[in-house]
Design a protein around this motif. Structure first.
Motif, PDB file in Angstrom:
ATOM      1  N   LEU A 326     127.984  38.978  95.692  1.00 14.40           N
ATOM      2  CA  LEU A 326     126.975  38.236  94.937  1.00 14.40           C
ATOM      3  C   LEU A 326     127.599  37.042  94.218  1.00 14.40           C
ATOM      4  N   ARG A 327     128.803  37.224  93.679  1.00  8.79           N
ATOM      5  CA  ARG A 327     129.451  36.093  92.998  1.00  8.79           C
ATOM      6  C   ARG A 327     129.718  34.965  93.997  1.00  8.79           C
ATOM      7  N   ARG A 328     130.211  35.337  95.178  1.00 11.00           N
ATOM      8  CA  ARG A 328     130.530  34.292  96.165  1.00 11.00           C
ATOM      9  C   ARG A 328     129.259  33.610  96.652  1.00 11.00           C
ATOM     10  N   LEU A 329     128.201  34.405  96.869  1.00 12.47           N
ATOM     11  CA  LEU A 329     126.947  33.786  97.333  1.00 12.47           C
ATOM     12  C   LEU A 329     126.337  32.905  96.247  1.00 12.47           C
ATOM     13  N   SER A 330     126.383  33.371  94.968  1.00 13.37           N
ATOM     14  CA  SER A 330     125.802  32.549  93.894  1.00 13.37           C
ATOM     15  C   SER A 330     126.510  31.206  93.826  1.00 13.37           C
ATOM     16  N   ARG A 331     127.835  31.257  93.996  1.00 18.31           N
ATOM     17  CA  ARG A 331     128.606  30.006  93.927  1.00 18.31           C
ATOM     18  C   ARG A 331     128.204  29.083  95.067  1.00 18.31           C
ATOM     19  N   ARG A 332     128.138  29.643  96.281  1.00 20.25           N
ATOM     20  CA  ARG A 332     127.847  28.805  97.446  1.00 20.25           C
ATOM     21  C   ARG A 332     126.395  28.309  97.457  1.00 20.25           C
ATOM     22  N   LEU A 333     125.491  29.068  96.836  1.00 22.06           N
ATOM     23  CA  LEU A 333     124.076  28.684  96.900  1.00 22.06           C
ATOM     24  C   LEU A 333     123.598  27.960  95.648  1.00 22.06           C
ATOM     25  N   ALA A 334     124.500  27.779  94.677  1.00 21.89           N
ATOM     26  CA  ALA A 334     124.096  27.159  93.405  1.00 21.89           C
ATOM     27  C   ALA A 334     123.434  25.806  93.654  1.00 21.89           C
ATOM     28  N   GLY A 335     122.280  25.599  93.034  1.00 29.18           N
ATOM     29  CA  GLY A 335     121.586  24.311  93.126  1.00 29.18           C
ATOM     30  C   GLY A 335     120.834  24.100  94.428  1.00 29.18           C
ATOM     31  N   SER A 336     120.850  25.068  95.337  1.00 30.21           N
ATOM     32  CA  SER A 336     120.202  24.872  96.647  1.00 30.21           C
ATOM     33  C   SER A 336     118.748  25.351  96.636  1.00 30.21           C
ATOM     34  N   GLY A 337     118.344  26.011  95.540  1.00 31.15           N
ATOM     35  CA  GLY A 337     116.983  26.561  95.494  1.00 31.15           C
ATOM     36  C   GLY A 337     116.855  27.820  96.341  1.00 31.15           C
ATOM     37  N   THR A 338     117.982  28.379  96.752  1.00 30.43           N
ATOM     38  CA  THR A 338     117.955  29.569  97.603  1.00 30.43           C
ATOM     39  C   THR A 338     118.301  30.793  96.767  1.00 30.43           C
ATOM     40  N   SER A 339     117.569  31.864  96.967  1.00 27.61           N
ATOM     41  CA  SER A 339     117.828  33.049  96.161  1.00 27.61           C
ATOM     42  C   SER A 339     118.337  34.197  97.021  1.00 27.61           C
ATOM     43  N   VAL A 340     118.953  35.146  96.327  1.00 29.28           N
ATOM     44  CA  VAL A 340     119.445  36.361  96.975  1.00 29.28           C
ATOM     45  C   VAL A 340     118.607  37.509  96.441  1.00 29.28           C
ATOM     46  N   SER A 341     118.153  38.411  97.300  1.00 31.92           N
ATOM     47  CA  SER A 341     117.394  39.551  96.787  1.00 31.92           C
ATOM     48  C   SER A 341     117.973  40.849  97.323  1.00 31.92           C
ATOM     49  N   LEU A 342     117.783  41.889  96.527  1.00 27.26           N
ATOM     50  CA  LEU A 342     118.204  43.235  96.921  1.00 27.26           C
ATOM     51  C   LEU A 342     116.941  44.069  97.019  1.00 27.26           C
ATOM     52  N   PRO A 343     116.807  44.863  98.067  1.00 30.66           N
ATOM     53  CA  PRO A 343     115.533  45.561  98.261  1.00 30.66           C
ATOM     54  C   PRO A 343     115.245  46.625  97.217  1.00 30.66           C
ATOM     55  N   SER A 344     116.255  47.346  96.762  1.00 30.28           N
ATOM     56  CA  SER A 344     115.999  48.333  95.719  1.00 30.28           C
ATOM     57  C   SER A 344     117.311  48.586  94.998  1.00 30.28           C
ATOM     58  N   LEU A 345     117.198  49.087  93.813  1.00 37.67           N
ATOM     59  CA  LEU A 345     118.397  49.292  93.000  1.00 37.67           C
ATOM     60  C   LEU A 345     118.445  50.714  92.503  1.00 37.67           C
ATOM     61  N   ARG A 346     119.626  51.196  92.295  1.00 35.20           N
ATOM     62  CA  ARG A 346     119.716  52.557  91.799  1.00 35.20           C
ATOM     63  C   ARG A 346     119.691  52.550  90.264  1.00 35.20           C
TER      64      ARG A 346
END
Ligand code: SF4
Length: 621
Positions: A326-346
């Motif tokens: 998640l840290r690597r994806l947040s860095r790479r996607l910062a400012g792109s308007g793209t989000s990361v989602s997780l289907p469910s959490l424990r």
């Protein structure tokens, strides 16, 4: 071979139906190889909007199209309006890519996602102009192959398929195609083709296994044809990283249920919830590495143009290196308007940290927790290793971090459940509401919503609870009333899984081959799209069971003794029967079993028997 193009007959119908775009081909990412020597069509037995999001079919579509001189196309069950017109016009079911009759393909692959789609499968076979039973098909018909998550008791739909793949298809489907092609090239008869397919590990050919019955009609075992494997053991992919996820999947023209790029980050779950079939049959846990995930997520987003990537699995928060991902994806996607989602959490603090991290990518993911039961005693019975404190602590952190809605999943009817356990669901929701209020500034408390979803426990095969009785319909309704009375009124949205549907699911889940007669009778009587609330009619199903002489309550609501032969025991998901029995005993002693991914092997036998390993944190163990 010259292929029939049905488009000139399909096109004039499109102005007369809803959402015609779902029948139009050439979406971005679709494959077109109409001249391939071997042609397969893969069907999801529901409408395009529901089926297009299915990740497994997307994977198999890509795998097949990558084979030499093989083309894979897709088909979906048309909606009722087009089905009516097709029947009127005598237009057969067609593939999406080349608009060819499904019956003209070499292989017709059908996924079996869950019990209530079985009548849709019959509708699709019939619309395609194929006899619905394997025994009535011959050499001129395609090979009808099933697969998917619902095949671990294939008996209630076994007569409709020529072969059923048990387990994961990435490698096995290519082997099946190779065997089919060479058997045909050698001039084999249909029966010889089926026998050859049965030699592929994981392939179940129902005609080679004939159920036997005692004089009183009870099931006594299966008669296995010479040379056919017993049991049929599921296929499993040992190295998930080596099986690259599709990074250029199809982008639909119309809105579909999950309109985003989905990437599977791990397979399997070893938490060991005793009610959970997926947790048993998808073992062992195999994680993809952070490098693979980040590379494929970025490639998939770039190819599809989606603005959301969903990191999917049975339990994504269990990925041992999720935080790094998640840290690597947040860095790479910062400012792109793209989000990361997780289907469910424990239900733990770690999950909220993860949720905060992904909120930084642009969108607040919904928080969904599944305590399943209201008391610790019952959670120990089902091996749900979470406590009230875990849940309340997580909710507090989530609401302090700005979330105002959470969704909670519970079940009623679990083995050993008492009225006190049922009432405790309401008490726990009261405490969640209190925790949410305490963590929310007074001015914002009006926006707090707790969505509570309560389903009925359906005992599933290949789990420690496969012998248990499902509670009767009347008893479910009584327990629902207890939940209703115990639940806070304000701030809570209460949803039920329909009790009638759960009852039918229970019959289908553990029925034997005679249930197939009821499925066909119900379908001939008009049952189709049973998973759609407005189409579901339990009365029609009860009439079908009566007509074929099957007592549905004796299947769903009866406890089995441990020495009773079970109709699905010639199918193995790799987890040993001894382990299932021992987990059952532990359940009744209210003792828990730890997660083998984070402790040591707890002895389910899947790794040794299938020659695979758990892969966690890049390490095979
Ligand atoms: S064999 Fe052991 S390590 Fe492998 S999944 Fe089963 S319990 Fe876990």
């Amino acid at each position: 071979m010259t292929h029939v193009d049905l488009w000139p007959r399909v096109e004039p119908l499109l102005s007369r139906i809803e959402r015609p775009a779902r029948y139009v081909n050439r979406e971005w990412g679709a494959s077109h190889h109409p001249q391939a020597e071997y042609r397969a069509v893969l069907l999801y037995p529901d409408t395009y909007e529901i089926g297009q999001a299915n990740q497994a079919l997307g994977i198999l579509y890509e795998k097949l199209n990558a084979l030499d001189d093989v083309a894979a196309e897709r088909a979906y069950l048309p909606a009722a309006d087009l089905i009516a017109l097709m029947r009127e016009e005598k237009l057969p079911l067609f593939s999406l890519e080349s608009c060819a009759p499904v019956a003209s393909f070499d292989l017709f692959g059908i996924t079996v996602p869950y019990e209530l789609t079985w009548t849709n499968i019959l509708e699709a076979l019939d619309l395609a102009g194929l006899p619905v039973r394997s025994a009535d098909r011959d050499d001129k018909h395609p090979l009808v192959v099933g697969g998917g998550p619902c095949v671990y008791n294939p008996e209630p739909f076994a007569p409709f398929f020529d072969a059923i793949l048990i387990g994961e298809g990435e490698e096995a489907l290519a082997e099946m195609v190779a065997v089919h092609r060479s058997a045909r090239a050698a001039g084999s008869t249909r029966e010889e083709v089926l026998r050859a397919l049965a030699t592929v590990q994981g392939v179940y050919v129902p005609s080679l296994y004939v159920p036997q019955y005692c004089a009183d009609g009870s099931f006594s075992g299966v008669d296995v044809a010479d040379g056919a494997p017993f049991p049929v053991v599921k296929r499993v992919v040992a190295d998930l990283d080596a099986q690259r996820s599709p990074t250029c999947p199809i982008v639909p023209f119309v809105d579909v249920v999950h309109d985003r790029y989905a990437l599977e980050v791990l397979r399997g779950c070893t938490r060991g919830c005793r009610f959970c079939q997926a947790g048993m049959v998808y073992r062992p846990v195999r994680e993809r590495s952070p490098d693979t995930i980040v590379r494929d997520a970025l490639a998939g987003l770039a190819c599809t143009g989606h603005d959301e990537v969903s990191l999917t699995s049975l339990s994504t928060a269990d990925h041992s290196q999720l935080e790094e991902v998640l840290r690597r994806l947040s860095r790479r996607l910062a400012g792109s308007g793209t989000s990361v989602s997780l289907p469910s959490l424990r239900v733990d603090a770690f999950s909220v940290d993860m949720a905060r991290l992904i909120a930084g990518t642009g969108r607040k993911s919904g928080l969904t927790f599944a305590p399943e039961a209201g008391t610790q005693r019952l959670r120990d019975v089902i091996n749900k290793n979470v406590t009230d404190e875990d849940l309340l602590g997580t909710v507090t952190r989530a609401f302090e971090a700005g979330w105002r809605r959470v969704k909670l999943y519970f079940m009623i009817g679990l083995p050993t459940e008492t009225d006190e356990d049922v009432r405790a669901i309401g008490s726990l929701v009261w405490r969640v509401l209190d925790a949410a209020r305490a963590a929310t500034p007074p001015a914002q408390r009006g926006s707090i919503r707790i969505a509570v979803s309560v389903s009925t426990f359906v005992p599933k095969v290949q789990t420690p609870f496969q012998w248990e009785a499902q509670v009767s319909l009347e008893e479910v309704r009584r327990r629902q009333q207890i939940v209703r009375e115990a639940m806070p009124r304000k701030g809570v949205d209460l949803h039920w899984h329909d009790a009638d549907v759960s009852f039918l699911e229970g019959v289908m889940a553990r029925g034997g081959r005679k249930v197939a007669d009821a499925v066909e009778t119900a379908w001939r009587g008009g049952a189709v799209f049973d998973a759609w609330t407005e189409r579901f009619d339990l009365g029609r199903w009860l009439g079908a069971f009566e007509e074929v002489g099957v007592d549905p309550a004796a299947i769903a609501n009866r406890e089995r003794s441990l020495d009773e032969p079970l109709p699905w025991e010639h199918i193995s998901a790799g987890v040993s029967r001894a382990y299932l029995e021992s987990e059952r005993n532990l359940a009744f002693c209210e003792q828990t079993t730890p997660d083998c991914s984070f402790t040591s092997c707890t002895g389910c036998d899947v790794c040794g028997d299938l020659g695979v390993d758990i892969v966690v944190g890049g390490v095979r163990s």
